[in-house]
Design an enzyme around this catalytic site. Structure first.
Site, PDB file in Angstrom:
ATOM      1  N   ALA A  86       0.805  -1.220   0.000  1.00 18.42           N
ATOM      2  CA  ALA A  86       0.000   0.000   0.000  1.00 18.42           C
ATOM      3  C   ALA A  86       0.836   1.266   0.000  1.00 18.42           C
ATOM      4  CB  ALA A  86      -0.939   0.002   1.206  1.00 18.42           C
ATOM      5  N   ASN A  91       5.865   6.862   5.246  1.00 20.25           N
ATOM      6  CA  ASN A  91       4.832   6.732   4.215  1.00 20.25           C
ATOM      7  C   ASN A  91       3.608   7.559   4.643  1.00 20.25           C
ATOM      8  OD1 ASN A  91       3.249   5.191   6.021  1.00 20.25           O
ATOM      9  ND2 ASN A  91       4.217   3.301   5.362  1.00 20.25           N
ATOM     10  N   PRO A  92       2.548   7.621   3.845  1.00 23.26           N
ATOM     11  CA  PRO A  92       1.421   8.504   4.171  1.00 23.26           C
ATOM     12  C   PRO A  92       0.761   8.236   5.522  1.00 23.26           C
ATOM     13  CG  PRO A  92       1.301   7.936   1.875  1.00 23.26           C
ATOM     14  CD  PRO A  92       2.400   7.102   2.474  1.00 23.26           C
ATOM     15  N   CYS A  93       0.783   6.990   5.991  1.00 29.10           N
ATOM     16  CA  CYS A  93       0.133   6.684   7.289  1.00 29.10           C
ATOM     17  C   CYS A  93       1.125   6.627   8.440  1.00 29.10           C
ATOM     18  CB  CYS A  93      -0.609   5.368   7.180  1.00 29.10           C
ATOM     19  SG  CYS A  93      -1.847   5.389   5.881  1.00 29.10           S
ATOM     20  N   GLY A  94       2.391   6.805   8.158  1.00 29.20           N
ATOM     21  CA  GLY A  94       3.387   6.918   9.206  1.00 29.20           C
ATOM     22  C   GLY A  94       3.749   5.625   9.907  1.00 29.20           C
ATOM     23  N   GLU A  95       3.501   4.472   9.255  1.00 27.38           N
ATOM     24  CA  GLU A  95       3.918   3.217   9.878  1.00 27.38           C
ATOM     25  C   GLU A  95       5.443   3.163  10.012  1.00 27.38           C
ATOM     26  OE1 GLU A  95       1.830   3.234   7.173  1.00 27.38           O
ATOM     27  OE2 GLU A  95       0.315   1.684   7.374  1.00 27.38           O
TER      28      GLU A  95
END
Length: 231
Positions: free
Chosen positions: A45, A227-231
């Site tokens: 993703a 990444n966009p969700c900061g994982e």
């Protein structure tokens, strides 16, 4: 998804995956839902794409981004290596457009690629707190029109947070040579972050030193972006 299992186990795992999803105990990410079994795209993703301070690197990042977003992937970028707006370019004798302009270009590209896709593109843009364009970056989304497909975050260091606490001056530095371009109060930057975040929800904070203290692959380099969700 079960096709990678041993032939005599595929039916079992296929049914197991189905039951987990049908009961909503587990749901895979969007690219898996979109792309699994199609022979196209990716099942991952989110990605981080490096952006170096060359036209070739910027355009390569744009090309890779377009292909990832075509199939529903999200992308994080660090724009901290890019020279600030107005800096000289020796090869063309011109001036650099700056990190904020490159982010806006990536945002426009994302809109163009994903308008006919399965979902809108998700992006994360990060800039170091000592970059000369940091104040422009902080307020970039204040109009609620610019780069709306990006979340943005400021990469704040331990040293910056200490400077805020101490009400000390903070140096903005040229990304190329580290030379001090300007010195402003650390609390001024902090206050601008707070005001903009209150107004629009952006920017967020990326605690970059803390992230690198827990970097599981330091031999591959320093973490510069999420990444966009900061994982």
């Amino acid at each position: 998804i079960a096709e990678v299992e041993a032939p005599d186990q595929q039916e079992y795992w296929s049914q197991t995956f189905y039951e987990l999803m049908a009961s909503c105990q587990f749901m895979p990410n969007s690219p898996t839902l979109f792309n699994a079994g199609t022979g196209q795209g990716t099942l991952s993703a989110c990605f981080v794409i490096p952006v170096e301070d060359t036209m070739g690197s910027i355009m390569h990042a744009a090309t890779v981004s377009a292909m990832i977003q075509k199939f529903g992937g999200g992308i994080g970028y660090s724009f901290s290596r890019l020279r600030s707006k107005g800096s000289p370019i020796s090869t063309t004798h011109g001036q650099a457009c700056g990190s904020v302009a490159v982010l806006k270009m990536m945002s426009s590209l994302s809109d163009m690629i994903t308008q006919g896709g399965k979902r809108h593109g998700a992006n994360m843009g990060i800039l170091d707190v000592d970059h000369p364009e940091i104040l422009d970056f902080i307020h970039m989304k204040d109009d609620n029109l610019t780069a709306q497909n990006f979340n943005i975050s400021v990469a704040v260091t331990d040293a910056f947070l200490q400077a805020v606490q101490d009400n000390a001056p903070w140096a903005l530095r040229d990304p190329h040579d580290g030379e001090v371009v300007e010195t402003i109060p650390a609390r001024h930057i902090w206050d601008e972050i707070v005001q903009s975040a209150w107004k629009t929800g952006d920017p967020g904070l990326y605690f970059i030193d803390e992230g690198n203290r827990h970097n599981p692959t330091p031999h591959l380099g320093r973490l510069e972006s999420t990444n966009p969700c900061g994982e």
